[in-house]
Scaffold this active site. Sequence first.
Site, short mmCIF file in Angstrom:
data_model
loop_
_atom_site.label_atom_id
_atom_site.label_comp_id
_atom_site.label_asym_id
_atom_site.label_seq_id
_atom_site.Cartn_x
_atom_site.Cartn_y
_atom_site.Cartn_z
N ASN A 11 51.64 56.42 3.69
CA ASN A 11 51.43 55.31 4.20
C ASN A 11 50.41 53.95 3.43
O ASN A 11 48.65 55.33 2.62
CB ASN A 11 50.01 55.84 5.88
CG ASN A 11 48.91 54.60 5.97
OD1 ASN A 11 49.31 53.19 6.08
ND2 ASN A 11 47.78 54.85 6.70
N LYS A 13 48.26 52.43 3.75
CA LYS A 13 46.42 51.32 3.89
C LYS A 13 47.59 49.71 3.30
O LYS A 13 48.19 48.51 3.01
CB LYS A 13 45.99 51.88 3.85
CG LYS A 13 46.10 53.08 4.69
CD LYS A 13 44.95 53.93 4.19
CE LYS A 13 45.18 55.47 4.75
NZ LYS A 13 43.89 56.80 4.84
N HIS A 95 47.20 54.19 13.92
CA HIS A 95 46.02 54.90 13.19
C HIS A 95 44.35 54.67 13.27
O HIS A 95 44.18 53.51 13.80
CB HIS A 95 46.67 53.96 11.63
CG HIS A 95 46.02 55.09 10.62
ND1 HIS A 95 45.19 55.18 10.23
CD2 HIS A 95 46.72 55.78 10.02
CE1 HIS A 95 44.67 55.22 9.36
NE2 HIS A 95 46.00 56.16 9.61
N GLU A 97 42.48 53.84 11.50
CA GLU A 97 41.53 52.98 11.50
C GLU A 97 41.77 51.69 12.61
O GLU A 97 40.96 51.34 12.02
CB GLU A 97 42.12 52.59 10.07
CG GLU A 97 42.01 54.03 8.43
CD GLU A 97 42.35 54.25 7.53
OE1 GLU A 97 43.40 53.24 7.57
OE2 GLU A 97 42.05 55.15 6.72
N GLU A 167 46.27 63.39 12.61
CA GLU A 167 45.21 62.73 11.81
C GLU A 167 43.85 63.25 11.93
O GLU A 167 43.47 62.20 12.72
CB GLU A 167 45.31 61.81 11.03
CG GLU A 167 46.88 61.63 10.92
CD GLU A 167 47.53 60.53 10.37
OE1 GLU A 167 47.76 60.52 8.59
OE2 GLU A 167 47.11 59.37 10.02
N GLY A 173 40.62 60.47 3.32
CA GLY A 173 40.14 60.01 2.35
C GLY A 173 39.23 60.19 2.42
O GLY A 173 38.23 59.77 1.54
N SER A 211 43.83 63.72 3.12
CA SER A 211 43.97 64.54 2.59
C SER A 211 44.46 65.28 1.87
O SER A 211 44.27 66.24 1.75
CB SER A 211 42.13 65.15 2.30
OG SER A 211 40.93 63.93 2.59
P1 13P Z 1 44.73 60.00 3.22
O1 13P Z 1 45.39 61.08 2.21
O2 13P Z 1 43.85 59.51 2.02
O3 13P Z 1 43.28 61.58 3.95
O4 13P Z 1 45.36 59.55 4.83
C1 13P Z 1 45.72 60.48 5.45
C2 13P Z 1 45.80 58.81 6.19
O5 13P Z 1 45.04 58.57 6.83
C3 13P Z 1 47.61 58.88 6.05
O6 13P Z 1 47.92 57.43 7.53
#
Ligand code: 13P
Length: 249
Positions: A11, A13, A95, A97, A167, A173, A211
């Site tokens: 992803n 982002k 997601h 976010e 997740e 992150g 992560s």
């Molecule tokens: P990270 O791997 O940067 O923690 O992000 C995970 C994520 O949100 C994947 O969709």
Amino acid sequence: MTKRTRWVIGNWKMNGTFATNAALLHAVSAGESGGASIAVCVPFPYLAQTQAALSGKAVGYGAQDVSQHSSGAYTGQVSAAMLQDFGATLALVGHSERRQYNRETDEEVAAKASALVAAGMTAVICVGETLAEREAGNAEKVVSRQLAACAGVISGAPAGKIVVAYEPVWAIGTGKTATAAEAQAMHAFIRGDMRRFGARSDAISILYGGSVKAGNAAELFAQSDIDGGLIGGAALIASDFLAIVAAAS
Ligand code: 13P
């Protein structure tokens, strides 16, 4: 035991430029060697670039969101059919976010997953609890609620068209991964919970995200209910992403 597809999905982002994408797509497609199914979810404007770069390669691609609507007066939204015009075969929905910053509800997430499945695409349904929810002892309750909203599409979709990504929001992150045991426990819960509403959940891949790095992927992916990963930061570095792919293969 049902054999499930092992997936590693990047992803991206809101990251990338034409130049960095070109290098990353080239390195990932040249470096993968079969095994797990691989895909990258890129920002909408880069779908055409991704389509061209991955033509004939064993790396799938898609988007990070999709409209629940098929067309019309929905300024700024992108339909499943539009994604398919660029050869995309999958998209993330729900997601954390988007749930957080765009106030997406469980019902919208379900409608988006349904739009993808109706178009013949794969919906990667993201679920996960916040730190406050976990600390209050509500992690399973929250995840169960998120899944229940999608019960219809999860139980009705053809095989392979639903992937679930767990997740935990507190692990995204932050460098703070769920332990392999914590992740396995939630994945086993998710599989049982989906069975409750009639899904053939033994056949549904459940990915862990939050992560995931080259150094912790193998232990996570060795758990019996963890079928691969949804990768954020480490998906932007080809060597890291490929190491994670190798751990899933
Ligand atoms: P990270 O791997 O940067 O923690 O992000 C995970 C994520 O949100 C994947 O969709």
